[in-house]
Enzyme design. Structure first.
Site, PDB file in Angstrom:
ATOM      1  N   ARG A 239      56.735  63.882  54.977  1.00 25.50           N
ATOM      2  CA  ARG A 239      57.530  64.772  55.822  1.00 25.50           C
ATOM      3  C   ARG A 239      58.951  64.784  55.274  1.00 25.50           C
ATOM      4  NH1 ARG A 239      61.098  64.043  60.187  1.00 25.50           N
ATOM      5  NH2 ARG A 239      60.958  65.547  61.896  1.00 25.50           N
ATOM      6  N   LEU A 240      59.361  65.912  54.709  1.00 23.43           N
ATOM      7  CA  LEU A 240      60.704  66.021  54.143  1.00 23.43           C
ATOM      8  C   LEU A 240      61.683  66.338  55.269  1.00 23.43           C
ATOM      9  CD1 LEU A 240      60.070  67.954  50.804  1.00 23.43           C
ATOM     10  CD2 LEU A 240      59.752  65.531  51.339  1.00 23.43           C
ATOM     11  N   ASP A 241      62.332  65.306  55.767  1.00 18.82           N
ATOM     12  CA  ASP A 241      63.190  65.424  56.941  1.00 18.82           C
ATOM     13  C   ASP A 241      64.470  66.192  56.617  1.00 18.82           C
ATOM     14  OD1 ASP A 241      64.108  64.559  59.684  1.00 18.82           O
ATOM     15  OD2 ASP A 241      65.648  63.601  58.451  1.00 18.82           O
ATOM     16  N   ALA A 242      64.786  67.184  57.449  1.00 19.17           N
ATOM     17  CA  ALA A 242      66.046  67.937  57.358  1.00 19.17           C
ATOM     18  C   ALA A 242      66.307  68.456  55.951  1.00 19.17           C
ATOM     19  CB  ALA A 242      67.217  67.062  57.822  1.00 19.17           C
ATOM     20  N   VAL A 243      65.251  68.797  55.243  1.00 23.72           N
ATOM     21  CA  VAL A 243      65.377  69.161  53.830  1.00 23.72           C
ATOM     22  C   VAL A 243      66.169  70.451  53.634  1.00 23.72           C
ATOM     23  CG1 VAL A 243      63.214  70.460  53.699  1.00 23.72           C
ATOM     24  CG2 VAL A 243      64.093  69.297  51.661  1.00 23.72           C
TER      25      VAL A 243
END
Length: 584
Positions: A239-243
């Site tokens: 999960r690429l957080d705040a990408v």
């Protein structure tokens, strides 16, 4: 062209786009070689061939979203307790688990990471993570935009030496920052005294969350090493957080920039050649059209969070009118093979409102806000382009959010709550189920008071023994919700028509019945999913959904046989039917 040669050329192309116009101390070829070596792809024997447009998921995939310590037991590491809970209360209905940041952190319940390479010792260790990964497909957060101001990297930034001393993005208060899109109301720049003088560090979210500067290739290489470590410990969903905020450029909104999209493409290229069944999911809590862009041309995210679903479905169920939800559904493009939606209706954060921009009218939005506040919810705010504060998200436990309608609380709360999940479980995409929805956990006002953080209202921590007692009591709301939701999942995961990429069409049944049709990829199975989204009985005329008269039909949920394709069904308030021609 040999796979290894093609990989090198592809990575070099990504880097050329990302670093166009950026002066770096290393050549692009050197950066490429270091990335490949870091990921273990410098040896051509380790490069896996990629099958384009391959789906790494099917109808059996359901993801439980939870913190590592959402359930605690005295004398036991929370990750061990979580594993026990999964085995006893989630198998075989749930095959994947998203453990929210399980690293040492300083704030934001894990999303201000101090050390990416370690497991928070209060939760457990890498062995506990690997044991869960042996039994469940494991999803983990790559908190890629920022880290903790208490990290060793930021300490080195202050000292001006060591790893991290050049990892962070700085700007000047005199820069034109008027276009910058913010999800928070705190000042963007943090004054920090360093060995090199006073610096103004970019902080998209809070002053304890300092943003990385990806113009420095060392930051990118470091994150690729982190990905490699996670793969080695069993992580298969990233999960690429705040990408969306990853790349900054003064004079722009500093969100969704082309360099950010290219960085996602690069990460996908490296991950899928190292581990072809791994999946990256972008977490971009932004307006719907911008969110969809992270699919790219099936070459960026494998999956994107379907952020518009929670506010639109909540609006539907509290108003008894599905017009906005239906209009949005009809506008959503089917995901190409090799991509899919990640559906959810509750999470550890809140119900985001930016994804409803352009989809809900201001009147509807205001009604939603006031109704949620009546049910104990809170509202978090952001600063808009004009400097004014705008609502950013609603913070409330989903069980409490659905205890009534715009008319107030009523007796249909449980039915409305189950209806919301039944709609979500059938939609195109992979369902993500928040642990506190599976358990029908209500608003945690004590935790809210203790932290003074709005999001804490939906981040309850269960005592395992107390939870066991509640789940063994058939009259408790927790046991009722768990039984009904797991029963639905048991049915759902057996149906090919619920494959994440199976065909979906929205049905036209008026504003009080919400429906859609799913058809399996082999076209053998059809399921008509229809929900009464009101608190009154509604009539479903089966002629409106065009059942084929020569097939035998059955409602999967009630197991009622349907012998007449022209009959009328009486749907009770918030009842859903899954009418299928093949029962598995």
């Amino acid at each position: 062209m040999l796979p290894h040669t093609l990989l090198q050329e592809t990575v070099l192309h990504h880097l050329a786009v990302i670093y166009a116009g950026v002066e770096t101390t290393q050549s692009l070829d050197d950066i490429k070689q270091r990335l490949l070596q870091t990921m273990g792809l410098d040896d051509e024997n380790n490069v896996r061939p990629i099958v384009p447009h391959q789906n790494h998921w099917n109808e059996k995939d359901v993801v439980l979203i939870t913190y590592g310590d959402s359930i605690e037991k005295e004398g036991e590491k929370p990750l061990q307790t979580l594993h026990c809970f999964l085995e006893r209360y989630c198998k075989p209905y749930i095959n994947s688990v998203h453990i929210l940041p399980f690293f040492p952190y300083s704030s934001d319940d894990g999303f201000s990471v101090i050390d990416y390479s370690s497991v928070n010792e209060s939760l457990g260790n890498w062995t506990h993570i690997a044991q869960i990964a042996d039994d469940y497909r494991l999803m983990a957060d790559l908190v890629i935009n920022h880290c903790s101001a208490r990290s060793a990297w930021f300490d080195n930034f202050i000292k001006g030496e060591g790893q991290g001393h050049d990892f962070f993005y700085t700007a000047s208060p005199q820069d034109d920052l008027s276009q910058v899109v913010r999800p928070r109301t705190s000042p963007l720049l943090r004054e920090t005294v360093t060995a090199n003088g006073e610096q103004h560090v970019w902080c998209t979210f809070s002053h304890d969350q300092v943003d990385f500067d990806f113009r420095n290739p060392e930051v990118l290489i470091t994150f690729i090493s982190i990905i490699r470590q996670y793969l080695d410990n069993g992580v298969r969903l990233f999960r690429l957080d705040a990408v969306a905020f990853l790349w900054k450029q003064i004079g722009t909104p500093c969100i969704n920039l082309e360099q950010t999209h290219e960085a996602v493409r690069l990460i996908r290229t490296l991950i899928e050649h190292a581990q072809p069944d791994a999946v990256i999911i972008t977490e971009t809590n932004i307006p719907n059209r911008e969110n969809l862009a992270y699919f790219g041309n099936a070459n960026e995210a494998h999956a994107i969070y379907n952020f518009s679903l929670p506010p639109l479905l909540l609006n539907t169920l509290i108003t008894g009118d599905c017009t906005y939800l239906k209009n949005w559904m009809m506008s959503m493009p089917p995901a190409q093979n090799g991509t899919t939606y990640f559906n959810f209706i509750a999470s550890h954060d809140g119900i985001g409102l930016r994804p409803a921009e352009g989809l809900l009218e201001e009147r509807e939005l205001n009604t939603l806000l006031s109704t949620m506040q009546q049910f104990g919810g809170r509202v978090s705010w952001r600063v808009a382009d004009n400097g004014q504060q705008k609502p950013y998200e609603i913070n409330i436990a989903l069980f409490d959010a659905l205890q009534g309608t715009t008319a107030g609380q009523d007796k249909w709360g449980m039915e409305r709550f189950v209806c919301a999940h039944t709609i979500m479980f059938g939609l195109e995409g992979i369902p993500g189920l928040y642990v506190h929805s599976l358990l029908a956990t209500g608003n945690d006002y004590d935790r809210l008071a203790n932290t003074n953080q709005n999001r804490s209202i939906n981040r309850h921590r269960w005592n395992y023994d107390k939870l066991e007692s509640e789940l063994s009591n058939q009259h408790s709301q927790h046991a009722k919700a768990h039984k009904r939701l797991t029963s639905l999942l048991q049915k759902r995961t057996a149906q090919p028509a619920f494959h994440p990429n199976a065909t979906q069409f929205t049905l036209q049944l008026g504003s009080q019945l919400f429906g859609y049709w799913r058809q399996s990829i082999d076209r053998r199975q059809s399921i008509f999913c229809v929900s009464n989204i009101t608190d009154t009985i509604q009539i479903l005329r089966l002629s409106d959904v065009n059942l084929i008269g020569t097939d035998k039909w059955q409602d999967l949920i009630s197991e009622m046989e349907i012998n007449d394709a022209l009959m009328e069904l009486e749907l009770m308030p918030y009842q859903t039917v899954w009418i299928t021609n093949i029962v598995y």
